[in-house]
Design a protein around this motif. Structure first.
Motif, PDB file in Angstrom:
ATOM      1  N   LEU A  55       0.865  -1.181   0.000  1.00 20.94           N
ATOM      2  CA  LEU A  55       0.000   0.000   0.000  1.00 20.94           C
ATOM      3  C   LEU A  55       0.899   1.227   0.000  1.00 20.94           C
ATOM      4  CD1 LEU A  55      -2.943   1.158   0.319  1.00 20.94           C
ATOM      5  CD2 LEU A  55      -2.516   1.145   2.794  1.00 20.94           C
ATOM      6  N   TYR A  56       0.546   2.230  -0.834  1.00 14.73           N
ATOM      7  CA  TYR A  56       1.424   3.404  -0.962  1.00 14.73           C
ATOM      8  C   TYR A  56       0.602   4.683  -1.044  1.00 14.73           C
ATOM      9  CZ  TYR A  56       4.946   6.611  -2.804  1.00 14.73           C
ATOM     10  OH  TYR A  56       5.787   7.682  -2.981  1.00 14.73           O
ATOM     11  N   ASP A  57       1.038   5.719  -0.309  1.00 13.37           N
ATOM     12  CA  ASP A  57       0.429   7.047  -0.386  1.00 13.37           C
ATOM     13  C   ASP A  57       1.348   7.941  -1.211  1.00 13.37           C
ATOM     14  OD1 ASP A  57      -0.252   9.823   0.175  1.00 13.37           O
ATOM     15  OD2 ASP A  57      -1.488   9.065   1.814  1.00 13.37           O
ATOM     16  N   PRO A  58       0.904   8.408  -2.382  1.00  6.44           N
ATOM     17  CA  PRO A  58       1.786   9.158  -3.278  1.00  6.44           C
ATOM     18  C   PRO A  58       2.061  10.593  -2.835  1.00  6.44           C
ATOM     19  CG  PRO A  58      -0.408   9.070  -4.208  1.00  6.44           C
ATOM     20  CD  PRO A  58      -0.432   8.206  -2.974  1.00  6.44           C
ATOM     21  N   LEU A  59       1.329  11.095  -1.856  1.00  7.27           N
ATOM     22  CA  LEU A  59       1.579  12.446  -1.352  1.00  7.27           C
ATOM     23  C   LEU A  59       2.524  12.456  -0.158  1.00  7.27           C
ATOM     24  CD1 LEU A  59      -1.775  14.454  -1.568  1.00  7.27           C
ATOM     25  CD2 LEU A  59       0.338  14.814  -2.853  1.00  7.27           C
ATOM     26  N   THR A  60       2.417  11.454   0.709  1.00  5.52           N
ATOM     27  CA  THR A  60       3.261  11.420   1.909  1.00  5.52           C
ATOM     28  C   THR A  60       4.440  10.465   1.778  1.00  5.52           C
ATOM     29  OG1 THR A  60       1.966   9.648   2.932  1.00  5.52           O
ATOM     30  CG2 THR A  60       1.236  11.917   3.322  1.00  5.52           C
ATOM     31  N   ASP A  61       4.478   9.676   0.714  1.00  2.41           N
ATOM     32  CA  ASP A  61       5.506   8.659   0.486  1.00  2.41           C
ATOM     33  C   ASP A  61       5.433   7.552   1.543  1.00  2.41           C
ATOM     34  OD1 ASP A  61       7.705   7.746  -1.180  1.00  2.41           O
ATOM     35  OD2 ASP A  61       9.069   8.251   0.470  1.00  2.41           O
ATOM     36  N   ARG A  62       4.285   7.370   2.139  1.00  2.89           N
ATOM     37  CA  ARG A  62       4.115   6.330   3.149  1.00  2.89           C
ATOM     38  C   ARG A  62       3.946   4.982   2.463  1.00  2.89           C
ATOM     39  NH1 ARG A  62      -0.173   6.830   8.242  1.00  2.89           N
ATOM     40  NH2 ARG A  62       0.642   5.049   9.459  1.00  2.89           N
ATOM     41  N   LEU A  63       4.633   3.975   2.985  1.00  4.14           N
ATOM     42  CA  LEU A  63       4.643   2.657   2.366  1.00  4.14           C
ATOM     43  C   LEU A  63       4.320   1.602   3.411  1.00  4.14           C
ATOM     44  CD1 LEU A  63       5.489   1.238  -0.417  1.00  4.14           C
ATOM     45  CD2 LEU A  63       7.689   0.824   0.709  1.00  4.14           C
ATOM     46  N   GLY A  64       3.379   0.735   3.097  1.00  5.39           N
ATOM     47  CA  GLY A  64       3.034  -0.368   3.982  1.00  5.39           C
ATOM     48  C   GLY A  64       3.065  -1.676   3.234  1.00  5.39           C
ATOM     49  N   GLN A  65       3.295  -2.753   3.961  1.00  6.95           N
ATOM     50  CA  GLN A  65       3.365  -4.070   3.317  1.00  6.95           C
ATOM     51  C   GLN A  65       2.546  -5.073   4.113  1.00  6.95           C
ATOM     52  OE1 GLN A  65       7.348  -5.296   2.269  1.00  6.95           O
ATOM     53  NE2 GLN A  65       6.683  -7.299   1.521  1.00  6.95           N
ATOM     54  N   PHE A  66       1.556  -5.685   3.451  1.00  3.13           N
ATOM     55  CA  PHE A  66       0.672  -6.660   4.073  1.00  3.13           C
ATOM     56  C   PHE A  66       1.308  -8.040   4.176  1.00  3.13           C
ATOM     57  CE2 PHE A  66      -2.505  -3.587   2.573  1.00  3.13           C
ATOM     58  CZ  PHE A  66      -3.389  -3.540   3.648  1.00  3.13           C
ATOM     59  N   MET A  67       2.075  -8.427   3.184  1.00  3.68           N
ATOM     60  CA  MET A  67       2.575  -9.800   3.106  1.00  3.68           C
ATOM     61  C   MET A  67       3.877  -9.818   2.315  1.00  3.68           C
ATOM     62  SD  MET A  67      -0.403 -11.114   0.465  1.00  3.68           S
ATOM     63  CE  MET A  67      -1.692 -10.274   1.417  1.00  3.68           C
ATOM     64  N   PRO A  68       4.645 -10.889   2.405  1.00  9.43           N
ATOM     65  CA  PRO A  68       5.907 -10.959   1.651  1.00  9.43           C
ATOM     66  C   PRO A  68       5.670 -10.824   0.149  1.00  9.43           C
ATOM     67  CG  PRO A  68       5.744 -12.756   3.241  1.00  9.43           C
ATOM     68  CD  PRO A  68       4.398 -12.110   3.199  1.00  9.43           C
ATOM     69  N   LEU A  69       6.677 -10.364  -0.558  1.00  7.24           N
ATOM     70  CA  LEU A  69       6.546 -10.173  -2.001  1.00  7.24           C
ATOM     71  C   LEU A  69       6.539 -11.489  -2.771  1.00  7.24           C
ATOM     72  CD1 LEU A  69       8.830  -7.068  -2.715  1.00  7.24           C
ATOM     73  CD2 LEU A  69       6.402  -7.139  -2.067  1.00  7.24           C
ATOM     74  N   ASP A  70       6.951 -12.571  -2.131  1.00  7.08           N
ATOM     75  CA  ASP A  70       7.032 -13.858  -2.849  1.00  7.08           C
ATOM     76  C   ASP A  70       5.806 -14.738  -2.634  1.00  7.08           C
ATOM     77  OD1 ASP A  70       7.547 -14.437  -0.185  1.00  7.08           O
ATOM     78  OD2 ASP A  70       9.248 -15.765  -0.594  1.00  7.08           O
ATOM     79  N   VAL A  71       4.689 -14.148  -2.182  1.00  8.75           N
ATOM     80  CA  VAL A  71       3.424 -14.880  -2.114  1.00  8.75           C
ATOM     81  C   VAL A  71       2.394 -14.114  -2.937  1.00  8.75           C
ATOM     82  CG1 VAL A  71       3.958 -15.779   0.177  1.00  8.75           C
ATOM     83  CG2 VAL A  71       2.581 -13.691  -0.033  1.00  8.75           C
ATOM     84  N   GLY A  72       1.270 -14.750  -3.226  1.00 11.87           N
ATOM     85  CA  GLY A  72       0.232 -14.108  -4.018  1.00 11.87           C
ATOM     86  C   GLY A  72      -0.620 -13.170  -3.183  1.00 11.87           C
ATOM     87  N   GLY A  73      -0.912 -11.975  -3.734  1.00  9.39           N
ATOM     88  CA  GLY A  73      -1.831 -11.055  -3.088  1.00  9.39           C
ATOM     89  C   GLY A  73      -3.275 -11.467  -3.368  1.00  9.39           C
ATOM     90  N   ARG A  74      -4.220 -10.548  -3.061  1.00 10.91           N
ATOM     91  CA  ARG A  74      -5.625 -10.898  -3.248  1.00 10.91           C
ATOM     92  C   ARG A  74      -6.413  -9.764  -3.904  1.00 10.91           C
ATOM     93  NH1 ARG A  74      -4.637 -13.418   1.592  1.00 10.91           N
ATOM     94  NH2 ARG A  74      -5.322 -11.660   2.840  1.00 10.91           N
ATOM     95  N   ALA A  75      -5.753  -8.903  -4.668  1.00 13.39           N
ATOM     96  CA  ALA A  75      -6.428  -7.727  -5.220  1.00 13.39           C
ATOM     97  C   ALA A  75      -6.974  -7.944  -6.625  1.00 13.39           C
ATOM     98  CB  ALA A  75      -5.486  -6.527  -5.205  1.00 13.39           C
ATOM     99  N   LEU A  76      -6.756  -9.133  -7.208  1.00 15.35           N
ATOM    100  CA  LEU A  76      -7.247  -9.428  -8.547  1.00 15.35           C
ATOM    101  C   LEU A  76      -8.311 -10.527  -8.502  1.00 15.35           C
ATOM    102  CD1 LEU A  76      -3.886  -9.580 -10.536  1.00 15.35           C
ATOM    103  CD2 LEU A  76      -5.568  -7.722 -10.590  1.00 15.35           C
TER     104      LEU A  76
END
Length: 287
Positions: free
Chosen positions: A62-83
């Motif tokens: 998750l990323y906020d383009p105005l504050t440059d805030r970055l969050g991560q729900f899960m490791p990058l080597d697993v499948g997300g659930r947004a599709l």
């Protein structure tokens, strides 16, 4: 190829459930989304986390383009659930990695027109590149968002062949089995330019003329490709959107007026920010 799993500096966010196991051997890729909310506040940040978790539609990032805030729900080597799945194809798990990023913003107002990317954005892109994901868009740049179905213009073919076989960057608007139009018509040039912590290797005009002539002689570039490389490689500092637009027009005008390639490149250089003496010296020394 193994890459970064947890992005340095990203806030850890607990997902509603773990991500899915990746079993695909397709090339690695990134999918860009927008949350359809206005960025810039802690309240919206928290709200977007709740919405994504309640829908069980979390991406990895998750990323906020105005504050440059970055969050991560899960490791990058697993499948997300947004599709959504594409029939029997588990779309979230296509690719050796399928890194999904939800940018807090609206598809109708591309976030690259107002964003303020910083070190967290660069950390995200460094993690993306650590998996061998190239700065390419196999299905083309994300189309402009429109309110009515199919939610983008020109209409994306959402090609299964491209999605299943080619790595790189995609928009949600490109994905088969899905009907969303995000992230809208973001600037792919700005997206990649903001990922660098240092300027691209600089060319003198003379060096660049020689490079472009070689490309032209090899027949490996269309006029569009030559222009694209001109805008990218002749980086006299960081260009504004206005400078890029004027450089683009200068190149077209020169070609249409029957100028040589060298003259067209010189016309591009004339509207870029001047290169300073130190960078000129280093460019010549390295060239």
């Amino acid at each position: 190829m193994a890459g970064t799993i947890w992005i340095p500096g990203a806030e850890r966010i607990t997902p509603s459930a773990p991500g899915g196991n990746i079993t695909s051997n397709a090339p690695p890729r990134v999918v860009w989304h927008t949350t359809e909310a206005d960025p810039g506040t802690s309240a919206v940040w928290s709200s977007m986390i709740r919405v994504l978790k309640n829908k069980s539609a979390e991406p990895q990032v998750l990323y906020d383009p105005l504050t440059d805030r970055l969050g991560q729900f899960m490791p990058l080597d697993v499948g997300g659930r947004a599709l959504r799945n594409d029939g029997s194809t588990l779309t979230n798990r296509v690719g050796q990695v399928c890194i999904q990023i939800e940018v807090i913003g609206r598809a109708a107002k591309p976030f690259t027109s107002y964003w303020k990317p910083g070190k967290n954005y660069r950390a995200f892109m460094a993690a993306v590149r650590s998996w061998g994901i190239k700065d390419v868009w196999p299905a083309g740049p994300p189309p402009r968002f429109i309110a009515d179905p199919p939610h983008n213009e020109p209409e994306s073919p959402r090609s299964r062949t491209i999605w299943l076989n080619r790595g790189g960057h995609y928009g949600h608007s490109h994905i088969p089995g899905n009907n969303h139009g995000d992230p809208g018509g973001i600037s792919t040039t700005a997206l990649f330019a903001a990922a660098s912590t240092t300027p691209k290797e600089l060319f003198t005009v003379g060096q660049y003329e020689n490079l472009m002539q070689q490309i032209k002689n090899e027949g490996a570039a269309t006029r569009q490709e030559v222009r694209r490389q001109a805008i990218w490689s002749l980086r006299y500092g960081v260009q504004t959107e206005d400078e890029r637009a004027r450089a683009d027009k200068a190149f077209d005008d020169a070609i249409e007026a029957g100028k040589t390639l060298a003259e067209a490149i010189a016309a591009v250089a004339a509207v870029m920010r001047p290169i300073d003496a130190d960078l000129e010296y280093r460019a010549r020394r390295n060239g």
